[in-house]
Design a protein around this motif. Structure first.
Motif, mmCIF file in Angstrom:
data_model
loop_
_atom_site.group_PDB
_atom_site.id
_atom_site.type_symbol
_atom_site.label_atom_id
_atom_site.label_comp_id
_atom_site.label_asym_id
_atom_site.label_seq_id
_atom_site.Cartn_x
_atom_site.Cartn_y
_atom_site.Cartn_z
ATOM 1 N N HIS A 190 0.842 -1.199 0.000
ATOM 2 C CA HIS A 190 0.000 0.000 0.000
ATOM 3 C C HIS A 190 0.872 1.243 0.000
ATOM 4 N N TRP A 204 4.160 -5.219 4.916
ATOM 5 C CA TRP A 204 2.750 -4.859 4.771
ATOM 6 C C TRP A 204 1.857 -5.882 5.483
ATOM 7 N N GLU A 205 2.177 -7.165 5.317
ATOM 8 C CA GLU A 205 1.402 -8.200 6.005
ATOM 9 C C GLU A 205 1.475 -8.021 7.515
ATOM 10 N N TRP A 207 2.239 -5.310 9.250
ATOM 11 C CA TRP A 207 1.567 -4.052 9.635
ATOM 12 C C TRP A 207 0.068 -4.269 9.764
ATOM 13 N N GLN A 208 -0.513 -4.976 8.794
ATOM 14 C CA GLN A 208 -1.957 -5.204 8.814
ATOM 15 C C GLN A 208 -2.386 -6.148 9.952
ATOM 16 N N ARG A 209 -1.614 -7.205 10.168
ATOM 17 C CA ARG A 209 -2.010 -8.253 11.103
ATOM 18 C C ARG A 209 -1.781 -7.894 12.563
ATOM 19 N N GLY A 212 -1.826 -2.327 12.571
ATOM 20 C CA GLY A 212 -1.912 -1.291 11.563
ATOM 21 C C GLY A 212 -1.634 0.110 12.066
ATOM 22 N N LEU A 213 -2.445 1.043 11.617
ATOM 23 C CA LEU A 213 -2.209 2.462 11.883
ATOM 24 C C LEU A 213 -2.238 2.787 13.370
ATOM 25 N N TYR A 218 2.029 5.774 10.510
ATOM 26 C CA TYR A 218 2.346 5.825 9.088
ATOM 27 C C TYR A 218 3.833 5.514 8.838
#
Length: 270
Positions: A190, A204-205, A207-209, A212-213, A218
């Protein structure tokens, strides 16, 4: 003349710093709407990891301006180039250098119409060097953006359009996997418009799992290499890539507290 919508990416504009020849060629342009596809190139000779990339591009521009591009040697004519024959270049840390207006027609390969209509992208590696994870991420992001702007999803290696070794290892590391839609390194993820950085692949994986934010914030950098290890900085964490570990321990968080304490203990007090 513009970057044709690619300004949404963090481009470093080098156009005024690269040699040009007003009497050289091809010195023509095509409408942006006709631009289609991307041709991937490499530098040729290997580039030292600590090389000044701007200086490398400046030297390449001088070479392209002085080179005889006439395809019929011995005819007594000299066809000089009008500038560097790549629109964009990708540095080892993922930096995107803007070298020529994207509408410009360049003698970057021997096939027609690809040499007029495609975007010419130089990846700053050479010989048997492999692109860094950050380069692959930036290259994928560039190709995706170009496609999203309506310029087709065709991606070629230079050698597919002209007999040459270019782009070397990038054929297996990027060109063929990209066309086949396979995951390559950090080739998916992303792009955060808020900070102008991309998070891809295993980072990215993770960060999401893992929150995240809300947890990590950021991204503050692209993927970079520190002490031989790929890392990426976020507002509240630093991700590190440990490929020698077994999943799920290949992405680790830097021990920021320990690092801060060590730095404090080594700082002299007054």
């Amino acid at each position: 003349m513009t970057a044709g919508g690619l300004q949404r990416l963090p481009l470093i504009d080098l156009r005024a710093r690269l040699a040009t020849n007003p009497h050289g060629g091809p010195a023509t342009t095509v409408p942006l709407a006709r631009k289609r596809g991307i041709v991937i190139h490499y530098h040729g000779p290997a580039i030292p990891p600590d090389a000044d990339e701007v200086a490398v591009l400046q030297a390449a521009a001088r070479y392209h301006v002085a080179r005889d591009w006439d395809e019929m040697p011995g005819n007594g004519l000299h066809t000089a180039g009008d500038g560097l024959m790549y629109h964009l270049a990708v540095g080892r840390t993922g930096a995107l250098y803007w070298c020529r207006d994207v509408e410009a027609v360049l003698w970057h390969c021997g096939a027609w119409p690809a040499n007029a209509e495609a975007l010419a992208v130089l990846v700053l590696i050479g010989g048997d060097q492999h692109a860094t994870a950050a380069q692959l991420a930036a290259l994928r992001r560039l190709c995706d953006t170009w496609r999203d702007l309506g310029h087709g999803d065709e991606v070629w290696g230079h050698q597919e359009l002209q007999p040459t070794s270019c782009p070397g290892t990038l054929m297996a590391d990027f060109v063929l996997p990209y066309r086949e839609g396979r995951r390559i390194g950090v080739a998916y993820g992303h792009y955060f418009t808020e900070t102008g950085h991309f998070v891809g692949g295993a980072f990215w994986e993770y960060w999401q799992r893992h929150g995240g934010l809300m947890i990590f914030g950021y991204p503050l950098t692209e993927e970079i290499v520190e002490d031989g290890r790929t890392v990426q900085y976020f507002e509240r964490a630093v991700f590190e890539w440990w490929p020698e570990n077994r999943p799920p321990y290949q992405v680790l968080l830097r021990r920021l507290g320990a690092a801060a304490l060590a730095a404090r203990e080594t700082t002299p007090t007054s």
